[in-house]
Design an enzyme around this catalytic site. Structure first.
Site, PDB file in Angstrom:
ATOM      1  CB  ILE A  12       3.956  -7.828   6.548  1.00 11.92           C
ATOM      2  CG1 ILE A  12       4.899  -6.890   7.299  1.00 11.92           C
ATOM      3  CG2 ILE A  12       2.554  -7.237   6.460  1.00 11.92           C
ATOM      4  CD1 ILE A  12       5.280  -5.637   6.561  1.00 11.92           C
ATOM      5  CB  SER A 124       7.173   1.438   1.241  1.00 11.29           C
ATOM      6  OG  SER A 124       8.011   2.102   2.168  1.00 11.29           O
ATOM      7  CE1 TYR A 148      11.250   0.196   0.353  1.00 11.32           C
ATOM      8  CE2 TYR A 148      11.193  -1.974  -0.676  1.00 11.32           C
ATOM      9  CZ  TYR A 148      10.638  -1.025   0.174  1.00 11.32           C
ATOM     10  OH  TYR A 148       9.458  -1.301   0.831  1.00 11.32           O
ATOM     11  CE  LYS A 152       7.778  -2.520  -1.975  1.00 11.26           C
ATOM     12  NZ  LYS A 152       6.949  -3.720  -2.057  1.00 11.26           N
ATOM     13  CG  PHE A 177       3.667   5.530   7.608  1.00  8.71           C
ATOM     14  CD1 PHE A 177       2.627   5.372   6.699  1.00  8.71           C
ATOM     15  CD2 PHE A 177       4.344   6.746   7.636  1.00  8.71           C
ATOM     16  CE1 PHE A 177       2.247   6.414   5.857  1.00  8.71           C
ATOM     17  CE2 PHE A 177       3.952   7.801   6.806  1.00  8.71           C
ATOM     18  CZ  PHE A 177       2.922   7.634   5.918  1.00  8.71           C
ATOM     19  CG  PHE A 217      21.737   5.258  12.489  1.00 11.56           C
ATOM     20  CD1 PHE A 217      20.888   4.386  11.816  1.00 11.56           C
ATOM     21  CD2 PHE A 217      22.980   4.786  12.901  1.00 11.56           C
ATOM     22  CE1 PHE A 217      21.263   3.063  11.572  1.00 11.56           C
ATOM     23  CE2 PHE A 217      23.360   3.475  12.659  1.00 11.56           C
ATOM     24  CZ  PHE A 217      22.504   2.607  11.988  1.00 11.56           C
ATOM     25  NE  ARG A 230      12.091   7.312   9.652  1.00 13.08           N
ATOM     26  CZ  ARG A 230      12.926   8.337   9.787  1.00 13.08           C
ATOM     27  NH1 ARG A 230      12.595   9.339  10.587  1.00 13.08           N
ATOM     28  NH2 ARG A 230      14.070   8.354   9.122  1.00 13.08           N
ATOM     29  NE  ARG A 291      19.393   4.441   8.312  1.00  6.87           N
ATOM     30  CZ  ARG A 291      18.434   3.564   8.650  1.00  6.87           C
ATOM     31  NH1 ARG A 291      18.728   2.278   8.873  1.00  6.87           N
ATOM     32  NH2 ARG A 291      17.189   3.962   8.789  1.00  6.87           N
TER      33      ARG A 291
END
Ligand code: WQD
Length: 339
Positions: A12, A124, A148, A152, A177, A217, A230, A291
């Site tokens: 990014i 995030s 993680y 953030k 996203f 998954f 998503r 998952r």
């Protein structure tokens, strides 16, 4: 504006650096190449028609940061540098908090000491954790399920406290996203190390023959086709959101937070079908159990960014897949075979 982009050789960061250069900003890229390749810099320069200044280094090196902020007369910082693999963070929490939290604290201290008070921070949607009410607005409850995501959220909280303590700061968190796709030139794109954790780069590697089949998954979620939903956002839209945020927050002291999403969700199977259309062939896949840690659905309410930043995503799923496929098919080994 004179902008420091940490992690500016990354997926990014590189595309945002390109857009900053194209918009006439002066850019200093700092990257330690822990998750990026030097070849990216020449490609950015080629596409932009001019070079960013580059320094190899780590945001945890305070002396280096202070020297660069002063030497390059930096006015604002975009902070991408950090580790971002959810699964890996569970096994390596200290590494994630050192890179992501300590790295941000080191950067903020150097900015304070050098009088640089504008920061756009790469956050995030994972900070929304297991929130169930969709779409997600910026005032949705936060909560995280992995180191993680916690790293953030911790940095966001540091930024909020700093903005409350000193009104000289303009501090902005952008909650991504699901970033996907590649630069339309096919010269900049996602190049994950090892086996891709994320959906689209994995599909891309199936399409180019590096992986045998996609594992879907879970097919038993409460979603239209049973697979996870998503909010996928094209990386070029995401980069444009950073430039809009920078323009908005520079000179506007305080704490700012924006969702960067399209406001639309797509299922795993919808993404797979769109990618098959983009690459022109069926893609092998198999259904396997869920998952751990995945939520059924997540998509943004992007109204706040639209209203305050005048920004909204413009590229749809088909463009995301077409641009991803152009990148992957022209760079089968990512930057590894970089010319
Ligand atoms: C998307 C969907 C999977 C891979 C993560 C991080 C988030 C952000 C983006 C950093 C889900 C399914 C995936 C595969 C699959 N990263 N899937 N097979 O989990 O929404 O978000 O990446 O900021 O913080 O949490 O993205 O791409 O991993 O998964 O079926 O091989 O694809 O179950 O429904 P996710 P993802």
């Amino acid at each position: 504006m004179r902008v420091l982009v940490t992690g500016g050789a990354g997926y990014i960061g590189s595309i945002t650096t390109l857009q900053l250069l194209q918009a006439g900003h002066e850019v200093l890229v700092l990257d330690n190449f822990s998750n990026a390749k030097p070849a990216v810099l020449a490609r950015i320069a080629q596409l932009a028609g001019r070079e960013p200044v580059f320094r190899e280094g780590d945001v945890r090196d305070g002396a280096l940061l202070r020297g660069l902020l002063k030497e390059q007369r930096i006015e604002a910082v975009m902070h991408f540098a950090g580790l971002k693999a959810v699964g890996e963070s569970v096994h390596k929490p200290l590494e994630y908090f050192d890179n992501n939290v300590q790295g941000s604290l080191s950067l903020l201290a150097a900015m304070r000491d050098e009088g640089v008070r504008t920061l756009v921070f790469s956050s995030s949607a994972t900070v929304y954790g297991l929130a169930e009410t969709m779409p997600l607005r910026e005032d949705a409850p936060t909560g995280t399920t992995n180191p993680y995501g916690r790293s953030k959220l911790m940095v966001e909280q540091v930024l909020q406290d700093l903005a409350a303590a000193d009104p000289a700061w303009s501090l902005c968190a952008l909650r991504y996203f699901n970033p996907v796709g590649a630069h339309a030139s096919g010269r900049l794109g996602e190049d994950p190390q090892g086996i891709p954790n994320n959906l689209m780069p994995f599909i891309a590697q199936v399409a180019v023959g590096r992986r045998a089949a996609l594992q879907v998954f879970g097919r038993d979620y409460a979603t239209p086709d049973g697979t996870g939903v998503r909010d996928y956002i094209h990386v070029e839209d995401l980069a444009a959101g950073h430039l809009a945020a920078l323009a908005h927050v520079h000179g506007r002291p305080g704490w700012h937070v924006f969702n960067l999403g399209t406001g639309r969700g797509h299922s795993v199977l919808e993404v797979l079908r769109a990618y098959e259309a983009a690459c022109g062939k069926p893609l092998a896949h198999e259904f396997v159990p869920r998952r751990g840690g995945d939520v059924a659905q997540s998509w943004a309410d992007p109204t706040r960014a639209q209203t305050l930043l005048g920004w909204q995503a413009t590229l749809g799923l088909d463009a995301m897949c077409v641009d991803s496929w152009r990148w992957q098919s022209r760079n089968p080994e990512g930057y590894g075979d970089a010319a």
